[in-house]
Design an enzyme around this catalytic site. Structure first.
Site, PDB file in Angstrom:
ATOM      1  N   THR A 173      30.802 -52.976  54.412  1.00 26.25           N
ATOM      2  CA  THR A 173      30.313 -51.604  54.510  1.00 26.25           C
ATOM      3  C   THR A 173      31.214 -50.721  55.364  1.00 26.25           C
ATOM      4  O   THR A 173      30.971 -49.525  55.466  1.00 26.25           O
ATOM      5  CB  THR A 173      28.899 -51.584  55.116  1.00 26.25           C
TER       6      THR A 173
ATOM      7  N   HIS B 290      23.855 -43.244  45.137  1.00 25.85           N
ATOM      8  CA  HIS B 290      22.893 -42.201  44.802  1.00 25.85           C
ATOM      9  C   HIS B 290      22.346 -41.543  46.072  1.00 25.85           C
ATOM     10  O   HIS B 290      22.081 -42.210  47.074  1.00 25.85           O
ATOM     11  CB  HIS B 290      21.719 -42.795  44.015  1.00 25.85           C
TER      12      HIS B 290
ATOM     13  N   ARG C  85      31.176 -58.749  59.308  1.00 32.25           N
ATOM     14  CA  ARG C  85      31.695 -58.534  60.658  1.00 32.25           C
ATOM     15  C   ARG C  85      32.920 -59.418  60.880  1.00 32.25           C
ATOM     16  O   ARG C  85      33.039 -60.492  60.279  1.00 32.25           O
ATOM     17  CB  ARG C  85      30.622 -58.856  61.702  1.00 32.25           C
TER      18      ARG C  85
END
Length: 215
Positions: free
Chosen positions: A183, A131, A198
């Protein structure tokens, strides 16, 4: 004859009728494919199942899209109990010999492509939509969304409770640790963990990247 063989014989006609019904309704229903009772198939004409696919009970396949094949699942892939795979105006493609664990969520708004021999453990979420929230004078729900695809290449293992966010590519042979939040792109053959995820290691004996040389 014992009771178990008798029960199997009694179930055989209903199983054949169910398979015949699914062949008529689905975009494709392969040979030796099993869709267990209690599975929800929404917009079935846009669901394509290969040969030897197993869809476990309480799973929902929701092909709510204008694309011809909103959900496509390759040969000998298993989707376990209570998973939700939703096209959501996009598309979800899963390759061959892959495994989607119980209670997994896959949102295909921006497009999800999962390769062959991919293992996705229970409670993993794959999300392709987010969003907008920049403005504070109107509700977030009224600010619109943006979508980006997720690509998971062949031979990837994703641990329990991992979260894969939009716009991410997970390279061939990578391992994503349990509970990781991915991500950014994950290089092939690497091992990632943590929030955000990571790189912590590289799989032993992994092939060199194209163009790389030994030290």
């Amino acid at each position: 004859m014992t009771i178990k063989p008798l029960l199997r014989l009694a179930r055989a006609p209903s199983l054949l009728l169910r398979r015949a019904w699914l062949r008529l309704r689905l975009g494709r229903f392969g040979d030796d494919t099993l869709v267990e009772a209690g599975t929800r198939l929404q917009y079935p004409q846009r669901i394509c199942l290969g040969n030897g696919v197993r869809i476990a009970s309480q799973t929902t396949l929701r092909a709510n899209t204008e694309q011809a094949a909103g959900i496509s699942i390759g040969d000998h892939t298993t989707v376990h109990e209570s998973a939700l795979i939703a096209a959501n105006l996009g598309q979800v493609v899963i390759g061959r010999h892959s495994w989607v664990g119980p209670f997994c969520l896959v949102y295909g708004n921006g497009g999800v492509n999962i390769g062959d021999n991919v293992l996705i453990a229970a409670h993993t979420s794959i999300n392709t939509v987010s969003h907008h929230f920049e403005r504070c004078d109107i509700p977030i729900n009224d600010q619109g969304i943006h979508c980006d695809p997720v690509r998971i290449e062949d031979d990837v293992w994703i641990g329990m409770n991992a979260v894969i966010l939009q716009g991410v590519t997970i390279g061939k042979g990578a391992v994503v640790g349990a509970g990781a939040v991915v991500t950014r792109d994950v290089p092939a053959w690497s091992i990632v963990m943590g929030v955000p995820a990571r790189i912590v290691n590289r799989r032993s004996n992994a092939p060199l990247a194209e163009g790389a040389v030994h030290a």
